[in-house]
Design a protein around this motif. Structure first.
Motif, short mmCIF file in Angstrom:
data_model
loop_
_atom_site.label_atom_id
_atom_site.label_comp_id
_atom_site.label_asym_id
_atom_site.label_seq_id
_atom_site.Cartn_x
_atom_site.Cartn_y
_atom_site.Cartn_z
N LYS A 1 -2.18 -8.48 -6.27
CA LYS A 1 -2.51 -9.90 -6.46
C LYS A 1 -3.01 -10.54 -5.16
O LYS A 1 -3.90 -11.39 -5.19
CB LYS A 1 -1.25 -10.60 -6.94
CG LYS A 1 -1.42 -11.98 -7.45
CD LYS A 1 -0.12 -12.42 -8.08
CE LYS A 1 0.00 -13.90 -8.12
NZ LYS A 1 1.30 -14.30 -8.68
N ASN A 2 -2.45 -10.12 -4.04
CA ASN A 2 -2.84 -10.69 -2.74
C ASN A 2 -4.03 -9.97 -2.10
O ASN A 2 -4.38 -10.26 -0.96
CB ASN A 2 -1.66 -10.65 -1.77
CG ASN A 2 -0.55 -11.57 -2.22
OD1 ASN A 2 -0.81 -12.59 -2.84
ND2 ASN A 2 0.68 -11.21 -1.92
N GLY A 3 -4.61 -9.00 -2.82
CA GLY A 3 -5.79 -8.32 -2.32
C GLY A 3 -5.53 -7.08 -1.49
O GLY A 3 -6.45 -6.51 -0.92
N LYS A 4 -4.24 -6.68 -1.40
CA LYS A 4 -3.93 -5.45 -0.67
C LYS A 4 -4.28 -4.26 -1.55
O LYS A 4 -4.30 -4.36 -2.77
CB LYS A 4 -2.45 -5.39 -0.32
CG LYS A 4 -2.03 -6.35 0.76
CD LYS A 4 -0.56 -6.17 1.08
CE LYS A 4 -0.09 -7.09 2.17
NZ LYS A 4 1.35 -6.91 2.43
N ILE A 5 -4.52 -3.11 -0.93
CA ILE A 5 -4.84 -1.89 -1.66
C ILE A 5 -3.59 -1.02 -1.72
O ILE A 5 -3.07 -0.60 -0.69
CB ILE A 5 -5.99 -1.11 -0.99
CG1 ILE A 5 -7.23 -1.99 -0.80
CG2 ILE A 5 -6.33 0.14 -1.78
CD1 ILE A 5 -7.96 -2.36 -2.06
N LYS A 6 -3.13 -0.74 -2.94
CA LYS A 6 -1.93 0.06 -3.15
C LYS A 6 -2.35 1.51 -3.41
O LYS A 6 -3.33 1.74 -4.12
CB LYS A 6 -1.19 -0.49 -4.37
CG LYS A 6 0.25 -0.14 -4.45
CD LYS A 6 0.88 -1.00 -5.54
CE LYS A 6 2.09 -0.33 -6.11
NZ LYS A 6 2.62 -1.06 -7.25
N ARG A 7 -1.63 2.45 -2.83
CA ARG A 7 -1.97 3.86 -2.99
C ARG A 7 -0.70 4.69 -3.13
O ARG A 7 0.40 4.22 -2.81
CB ARG A 7 -2.77 4.35 -1.79
CG ARG A 7 -1.97 4.31 -0.49
CD ARG A 7 -2.61 5.09 0.63
NE ARG A 7 -1.84 5.00 1.86
CZ ARG A 7 -0.83 5.81 2.17
NH1 ARG A 7 -0.44 6.75 1.34
NH2 ARG A 7 -0.19 5.66 3.31
#
Length: 65
Positions: free
Chosen positions: A18-24
């Motif tokens: 939601k905050n624009g971070k990239i999850k991996r």
């Protein structure tokens, strides 16, 4: 402007929060698991965030996520 194609490999590996971070996901969790400790394997299950140096490149690969 034409639409940009999404990279097929990237769309399976990354999610945008939601905050624009990239999850991996963590690497080294698919095979040769005997020699890895239980603690290490448990830690690899948890999600992580992509490093800020890679975020720009990843976002170009998944423009519509």
């Amino acid at each position: 402007m034409p639409k940009i194609k999404t990279h097929s490999g990237a769309k399976k590996r990354f999610k945008v929060t939601k905050n624009g971070k990239i999850k991996r996901a963590h690497a080294f969790k698919s095979h040769i698991l005997n020699k890895k400790t239980t603690k290490r394997k448990r830690g690899l299950r948890k999600a992580a965030y992509a490093d800020k140096t890679n975020v720009k490149a990843i976002k170009l690969l998944i423009p519509y996520k």
